[in-house]
Design an enzyme around this catalytic site. Structure first.
Site, PDB file in Angstrom:
ATOM      1  N   TYR A   1      -1.947  -1.086  10.222  1.00  0.00           N
ATOM      2  CA  TYR A   1      -2.044  -1.322   8.782  1.00  0.00           C
ATOM      3  C   TYR A   1      -0.776  -0.840   8.078  1.00  0.00           C
ATOM      4  O   TYR A   1      -0.182  -1.567   7.271  1.00  0.00           O
ATOM      5  CB  TYR A   1      -3.273  -0.603   8.234  1.00  0.00           C
ATOM      6  CG  TYR A   1      -3.506  -0.774   6.750  1.00  0.00           C
ATOM      7  CD1 TYR A   1      -4.232  -1.851   6.265  1.00  0.00           C
ATOM      8  CD2 TYR A   1      -3.018   0.157   5.837  1.00  0.00           C
ATOM      9  CE1 TYR A   1      -4.456  -2.013   4.904  1.00  0.00           C
ATOM     10  CE2 TYR A   1      -3.229   0.013   4.471  1.00  0.00           C
ATOM     11  CZ  TYR A   1      -3.949  -1.074   4.005  1.00  0.00           C
ATOM     12  OH  TYR A   1      -4.161  -1.227   2.652  1.00  0.00           O
TER      13      TYR A   1
ATOM     14  N   SER B   1       0.854  -1.186   0.000  1.00  0.00           N
ATOM     15  CA  SER B   1       0.000   0.000   0.000  1.00  0.00           C
ATOM     16  C   SER B   1       0.887   1.233   0.000  1.00  0.00           C
ATOM     17  O   SER B   1       2.031   1.195   0.480  1.00  0.00           O
ATOM     18  CB  SER B   1      -0.894   0.018   1.243  1.00  0.00           C
ATOM     19  OG  SER B   1      -1.588   1.251   1.357  1.00  0.00           O
TER      20      SER B   1
END
Length: 296
Positions: free
Chosen positions: A157, A142
């Site tokens: 995350y 990401s």
């Protein structure tokens, strides 16, 4: 180059979002595709759509947090298509909760599915790739992992996704002699439906599944204000990067400015500070007793 046509590919998290886009594009480019997902119905729906278009695909249920489930998935894929050459370790989950407000189960799930899931799946398929002297692992990281200072209230995350990048880069060095390559895909904004469906994918041992929607905090929303592309639009970009054996693939070139501001500029400033320290105080003695870094 990595060949895609006539190769066998596994896509975890392939029943929706980015994984669905990758699975369908792989089939369009001639790969045999195993669509693996924790939601069996989702996996079968994508596999059926591929077969309806004339492609080869099977659906396999898999929880990437569970090594036993991964081994069973691999056995099913091997039985259907033979050894795998292409692995897209894509399954993931998200969270926008402050770290101190997250339960142990919350944190464990985010780390397990995003980082350990990639590690577990990669370890399962690497021996066959090494034996074949060919293969490619593409892991969905990401921009929140590449730029951990970009989106606030996203700590576990971001940590997990940064870990994926470190894993793929280091593993790429380890596997080069075996003609096995690695790529980190860092989405910068893809419309996956994850916020709406995230809780449904949560295994019972981590307190799930559930029906709640992921709520994005105001602080995160401000930083997250950018264009979102469809999985179908980004899939060909990812496969082209895999074909070219690139270590990274990005989908939002306009986010270069975020990289310079929130990472590159900070790192360069730290090197400048180190240069200044050495200029003012001198360079420390290299390899003092007890810190032998080079062995003769």
């Amino acid at each position: 180059m990595t060949q895609i046509s006539a190769r066998t590919a596994v896509v975890t998290g392939g029943g929706s979002g980015i994984g669905m886009g990758l699975a369908k594009e792989l089939a369009r480019q001639g790969a045999r595709v195993a669509v693996a997902d924790i939601m069996a119905d989702n996996a079968e729906r994508v596999a059926a759509a591929i077969r309806a278009e004339g492609g080869e695909a099977i659906a396999v249920t898999c929880d990437v947090c569970d090594r036993t489930s991964i081994r069973a998935m691999k056995e099913a894929v091997d039985a259907a298509f033979g050894p795998v050459q292409l692995l897209f370790a894509n399954a993931g989950a998200t969270s926008f909760d402050p770290l101190v407000e997250m339960s142990d189960d919350d944190v464990d799930w985010i780390l397990q599915v995003n980082l350990h899931g990639v590690m577990n799946t990669t370890r399962a398929f690497l021996p066959d790739m090494i034996a074949q002297k060919q293969g490619h692992v593409c892991a969905t990281a990401s921009m929140a992992g590449l730029l951990p200072g970009w989106i606030p209230i996203h700590a576990p995350y971001s940590a997990a996704k940064a870990g994926i990048i470190g894993l793929m880069m280091n593993l790429g060095l380890e596997l080069a002699e075996h003609n096995v390559h690695t790529t980190s895909y860092c989405p910068g904004g893809v419309a996956t439906g994850m916020k709406d469906n995230n809780a449904r994918y949560r295994p019972a041992r981590f307190g799930g599944p559930g029906e709640g929607r992921v709520e994005v905090t105001e602080a995160s929303s401000v930083a997250h204000n950018h264009d979102f592309y469809t999985p179908e639009a980004i899939a060909p970009m990812v496969l082209e990067a895999v074909r070219q054996n690139r270590p990274f693939v990005f989908d939002h070139p306009d986010q270069r400015a975020h990289f310079r501001r929130t990472y590159s500029g900070i790192v360069e400033a730290c090197y400048d500070a180190a240069d200044e320290w050495h200029a003012r105080h001198g360079t420390p003695e290299a390899n003092p007793e007890g810190a032998r870094l080079v062995h003769s």
